[in-house]
Scaffold this motif. Structure first.
Motif, PDB file in Angstrom:
ATOM      1  N   GLY A 198       0.733  -1.483  -0.280  1.00  0.00           N
ATOM      2  CA  GLY A 198      -0.080   0.232  -0.040  1.00  0.00           C
ATOM      3  C   GLY A 198       0.900   1.203   0.079  1.00  0.00           C
ATOM      4  N   LEU A 199       1.959   1.422  -0.771  1.00  0.00           N
ATOM      5  CA  LEU A 199       2.860   2.341  -0.756  1.00  0.00           C
ATOM      6  C   LEU A 199       2.752   3.309  -1.875  1.00  0.00           C
ATOM      7  CD1 LEU A 199       5.999   0.690   0.742  1.00  0.00           C
ATOM      8  CD2 LEU A 199       4.537   2.120   1.976  1.00  0.00           C
ATOM      9  N   VAL A 200       2.037   2.889  -2.656  1.00  0.00           N
ATOM     10  CA  VAL A 200       1.645   3.387  -4.070  1.00  0.00           C
ATOM     11  C   VAL A 200       1.272   5.007  -3.785  1.00  0.00           C
ATOM     12  CG1 VAL A 200       0.775   3.771  -6.321  1.00  0.00           C
ATOM     13  CG2 VAL A 200       1.545   1.485  -5.295  1.00  0.00           C
ATOM     14  N   ASP A 201       2.028   5.897  -4.241  1.00  0.00           N
ATOM     15  CA  ASP A 201       1.587   7.517  -3.887  1.00  0.00           C
ATOM     16  C   ASP A 201       1.496   7.701  -2.459  1.00  0.00           C
ATOM     17  OD1 ASP A 201       1.316   7.772  -6.911  1.00  0.00           O
ATOM     18  OD2 ASP A 201      -0.746   7.058  -6.470  1.00  0.00           O
ATOM     19  N   THR A 202       2.313   7.173  -1.665  1.00  0.00           N
ATOM     20  CA  THR A 202       2.555   7.365  -0.401  1.00  0.00           C
ATOM     21  C   THR A 202       3.579   8.540  -0.346  1.00  0.00           C
ATOM     22  OG1 THR A 202       2.184   5.219   0.047  1.00  0.00           O
ATOM     23  CG2 THR A 202       2.999   6.621   2.195  1.00  0.00           C
ATOM     24  N   ASP A 203       3.308   9.696   0.358  1.00  0.00           N
ATOM     25  CA  ASP A 203       4.463  10.610   0.524  1.00  0.00           C
ATOM     26  C   ASP A 203       5.631  10.316   1.397  1.00  0.00           C
ATOM     27  OD1 ASP A 203       2.887  12.634  -0.411  1.00  0.00           O
ATOM     28  OD2 ASP A 203       2.279  13.568   1.215  1.00  0.00           O
ATOM     29  N   ASN A 204       6.758  10.601   0.817  1.00  0.00           N
ATOM     30  CA  ASN A 204       8.019  10.303   1.292  1.00  0.00           C
ATOM     31  C   ASN A 204       8.573   8.835   1.474  1.00  0.00           C
ATOM     32  OD1 ASN A 204       8.381  13.231   1.388  1.00  0.00           O
ATOM     33  ND2 ASN A 204       7.839  13.431   3.406  1.00  0.00           N
ATOM     34  N   THR A 205       7.932   8.044   0.632  1.00  0.00           N
ATOM     35  CA  THR A 205       8.196   6.663   0.689  1.00  0.00           C
ATOM     36  C   THR A 205       8.568   6.110  -0.739  1.00  0.00           C
ATOM     37  OG1 THR A 205       6.949   6.374   2.539  1.00  0.00           O
ATOM     38  CG2 THR A 205       7.610   4.325   1.508  1.00  0.00           C
ATOM     39  N   TYR A 206       9.376   5.391  -1.198  1.00  0.00           N
ATOM     40  CA  TYR A 206       9.880   5.198  -2.484  1.00  0.00           C
ATOM     41  C   TYR A 206      10.638   3.893  -2.532  1.00  0.00           C
ATOM     42  CZ  TYR A 206       9.912  10.269  -2.269  1.00  0.00           C
ATOM     43  OH  TYR A 206       9.826  11.648  -2.148  1.00  0.00           O
ATOM     44  N   VAL A 207       9.871   2.800  -3.248  1.00  0.00           N
ATOM     45  CA  VAL A 207      10.382   1.646  -3.529  1.00  0.00           C
ATOM     46  C   VAL A 207      11.246   1.623  -4.563  1.00  0.00           C
ATOM     47  CG1 VAL A 207       9.629  -1.137  -3.776  1.00  0.00           C
ATOM     48  CG2 VAL A 207       8.344   0.557  -2.492  1.00  0.00           C
ATOM     49  N   MET A 208      12.348   0.953  -4.522  1.00  0.00           N
ATOM     50  CA  MET A 208      13.562   0.996  -5.344  1.00  0.00           C
ATOM     51  C   MET A 208      13.957  -0.670  -5.526  1.00  0.00           C
ATOM     52  SD  MET A 208      13.300   4.088  -5.746  1.00  0.00           S
ATOM     53  CE  MET A 208      14.505   4.810  -6.847  1.00  0.00           C
ATOM     54  N   HIS A 209      14.395  -0.962  -6.811  1.00  0.00           N
ATOM     55  CA  HIS A 209      14.490  -2.336  -6.957  1.00  0.00           C
ATOM     56  C   HIS A 209      16.234  -2.553  -6.937  1.00  0.00           C
ATOM     57  CE1 HIS A 209      10.565  -2.692  -7.553  1.00  0.00           C
ATOM     58  NE2 HIS A 209      10.478  -1.862  -8.451  1.00  0.00           N
ATOM     59  N   ASN A 210      16.837  -1.674  -6.789  1.00  0.00           N
ATOM     60  CA  ASN A 210      18.239  -1.668  -6.504  1.00  0.00           C
ATOM     61  C   ASN A 210      19.142  -0.689  -5.908  1.00  0.00           C
ATOM     62  OD1 ASN A 210      19.578   0.198  -8.502  1.00  0.00           O
ATOM     63  ND2 ASN A 210      18.478  -1.107  -9.899  1.00  0.00           N
ATOM     64  N   LEU A 211      19.899  -0.727  -4.979  1.00  0.00           N
ATOM     65  CA  LEU A 211      20.836   0.225  -4.299  1.00  0.00           C
ATOM     66  C   LEU A 211      21.127   1.513  -5.105  1.00  0.00           C
ATOM     67  CD1 LEU A 211      22.092   1.204  -1.446  1.00  0.00           C
ATOM     68  CD2 LEU A 211      23.900  -0.046  -2.049  1.00  0.00           C
ATOM     69  N   ASP A 212      21.620   1.267  -6.298  1.00  0.00           N
ATOM     70  CA  ASP A 212      22.215   2.283  -7.208  1.00  0.00           C
ATOM     71  C   ASP A 212      20.950   3.339  -7.563  1.00  0.00           C
ATOM     72  OD1 ASP A 212      24.730   1.627  -7.177  1.00  0.00           O
ATOM     73  OD2 ASP A 212      24.591   0.773  -9.103  1.00  0.00           O
ATOM     74  N   ASP A 213      19.838   2.709  -7.842  1.00  0.00           N
ATOM     75  CA  ASP A 213      18.708   3.757  -8.289  1.00  0.00           C
ATOM     76  C   ASP A 213      18.335   4.212  -6.630  1.00  0.00           C
ATOM     77  OD1 ASP A 213      18.817   2.599 -10.638  1.00  0.00           O
ATOM     78  OD2 ASP A 213      16.971   1.374 -10.512  1.00  0.00           O
ATOM     79  N   ALA A 214      18.443   3.701  -5.719  1.00  0.00           N
ATOM     80  CA  ALA A 214      18.000   4.299  -4.286  1.00  0.00           C
ATOM     81  C   ALA A 214      18.672   5.510  -4.007  1.00  0.00           C
ATOM     82  CB  ALA A 214      17.962   3.338  -3.260  1.00  0.00           C
ATOM     83  N   LEU A 215      20.117   5.055  -4.277  1.00  0.00           N
ATOM     84  CA  LEU A 215      21.137   6.183  -3.871  1.00  0.00           C
ATOM     85  C   LEU A 215      21.306   7.568  -4.830  1.00  0.00           C
ATOM     86  CD1 LEU A 215      24.314   4.040  -2.943  1.00  0.00           C
ATOM     87  CD2 LEU A 215      23.363   5.833  -1.566  1.00  0.00           C
ATOM     88  N   THR A 216      20.709   7.135  -6.266  1.00  0.00           N
ATOM     89  CA  THR A 216      20.584   8.202  -7.195  1.00  0.00           C
ATOM     90  C   THR A 216      19.545   9.079  -6.819  1.00  0.00           C
ATOM     91  OG1 THR A 216      21.600   6.636  -8.731  1.00  0.00           O
ATOM     92  CG2 THR A 216      20.202   8.551  -9.633  1.00  0.00           C
ATOM     93  N   GLN A 217      18.340   8.397  -6.470  1.00  0.00           N
ATOM     94  CA  GLN A 217      17.052   9.363  -6.274  1.00  0.00           C
ATOM     95  C   GLN A 217      17.212   9.986  -4.853  1.00  0.00           C
ATOM     96  OE1 GLN A 217      14.132   9.614  -7.829  1.00  0.00           O
ATOM     97  NE2 GLN A 217      14.277   8.103  -9.451  1.00  0.00           N
ATOM     98  N   ALA A 218      17.784   9.339  -3.777  1.00  0.00           N
ATOM     99  CA  ALA A 218      18.016   9.900  -2.581  1.00  0.00           C
ATOM    100  C   ALA A 218      19.206  11.020  -2.547  1.00  0.00           C
ATOM    101  CB  ALA A 218      18.640   8.804  -1.371  1.00  0.00           C
ATOM    102  N   ALA A 219      20.015  11.058  -3.501  1.00  0.00           N
ATOM    103  CA  ALA A 219      21.092  12.143  -3.522  1.00  0.00           C
ATOM    104  C   ALA A 219      20.594  13.260  -4.069  1.00  0.00           C
ATOM    105  CB  ALA A 219      22.246  11.833  -4.418  1.00  0.00           C
ATOM    106  N   SER A 220      19.513  13.052  -5.149  1.00  0.00           N
ATOM    107  CA  SER A 220      18.866  13.995  -5.849  1.00  0.00           C
ATOM    108  C   SER A 220      17.958  14.843  -4.821  1.00  0.00           C
ATOM    109  CB  SER A 220      17.998  13.459  -7.192  1.00  0.00           C
ATOM    110  OG  SER A 220      17.130  14.537  -7.679  1.00  0.00           O
ATOM    111  N   LEU A 221      17.085  14.066  -4.218  1.00  0.00           N
ATOM    112  CA  LEU A 221      16.386  14.569  -3.116  1.00  0.00           C
ATOM    113  C   LEU A 221      17.076  15.409  -1.965  1.00  0.00           C
ATOM    114  CD1 LEU A 221      13.262  14.702  -2.519  1.00  0.00           C
ATOM    115  CD2 LEU A 221      13.847  12.519  -0.983  1.00  0.00           C
ATOM    116  N   ALA A 222      18.192  14.798  -1.744  1.00  0.00           N
ATOM    117  CA  ALA A 222      18.951  15.548  -0.710  1.00  0.00           C
ATOM    118  C   ALA A 222      19.335  17.267  -1.038  1.00  0.00           C
ATOM    119  CB  ALA A 222      20.383  14.659  -0.489  1.00  0.00           C
TER     120      ALA A 222
END
Length: 193
Positions: A91-115
């Motif tokens: 139930g995390l679709v369109d949830t504020d501030n919660t993102y499901v990523m499928h690998n660490l690189d994508d998570a880091l890339t998105q997180a760095a952009s957000l940071a």
């Protein structure tokens, strides 16, 4: 090291035998450690809007589930799962501030952009074992709570620190009255050069 000019830090509480989890839960309850975790991963801001994020955390699916599948408040939560429909399942679709990523690189890339957009200097890696291990190559700083105990049948462990990390700061040994466990906070930083 860092990732896209953003500090990557890991935070964990580990036993003498490096155990960080048992049956997908923390093997102890030390309130000072939980407060330390919250303080480290949440940056107080002057512009404290209800919606503004004050920290960024990256975790694996099991770590997220160990927190009752609830995102940490005031922080952007990146959850890594190989399951393509994980966001729908939880139930995390369109949830504020919660993102499901499928690998660490994508998570880091998105997180760095957000940071960068949120003016946050640090991305926090909060577990579990595989995410800690995979992220070590990007990690600048490690915050470990050393808990003075041995865990029988622990099933998640913090990786050995690479040789290029050194102790930068260490607290006094403290004692938690409820759990009767001793613990101390230690900061490790990657050596320059």
């Amino acid at each position: 090291m860092s990732y896209a000019h953003t500090e990557v830090a890991q935070i964990a509480a580990i036993s003498r035998d490096r155990c960080i989890g048992k049956d997908n839960a923390l093997p102890w309850h030390i309130s000072a450690d939980l407060q330390h975790f919250k303080k480290m991963t949440t940056k107080a801001s002057d512009t404290d809007h209800k919606d503004s994020i004050q920290g960024i955390v990256i975790m694996g699916r099991k770590t997220f589930e160990s927190m009752n599948s609830k995102p940490l408040p005031k922080r952007a939560n990146f959850i890594i799962s190989a399951q393509m429909d994980y966001a729908e399942q939880k139930g995390l679709v369109d949830t504020d501030n919660t993102y499901v990523m499928h690998n660490l690189d994508d998570a880091l890339t998105q997180a760095a952009s957000l940071a960068h957009g949120a003016h946050l200097e640090t991305i926090w890696i909060i577990g579990g074992e595989k995410v800690f291990k995979d992220a070590i190559m990007y990690t600048d700083r490690i915050e470990l709570t050393h808990v003075d105990t041995q865990i029988e049948n622990g099933d998640a462990f913090y990786p050995e620190l690479p040789d290029d990390f050194e102790t930068a700061q260490e607290s006094e040994q403290m004692h938690d009255d409820k759990s009767e466990l001793g613990f101390k906070f230690t900061t490790y930083k990657r050596k320059d050069g």
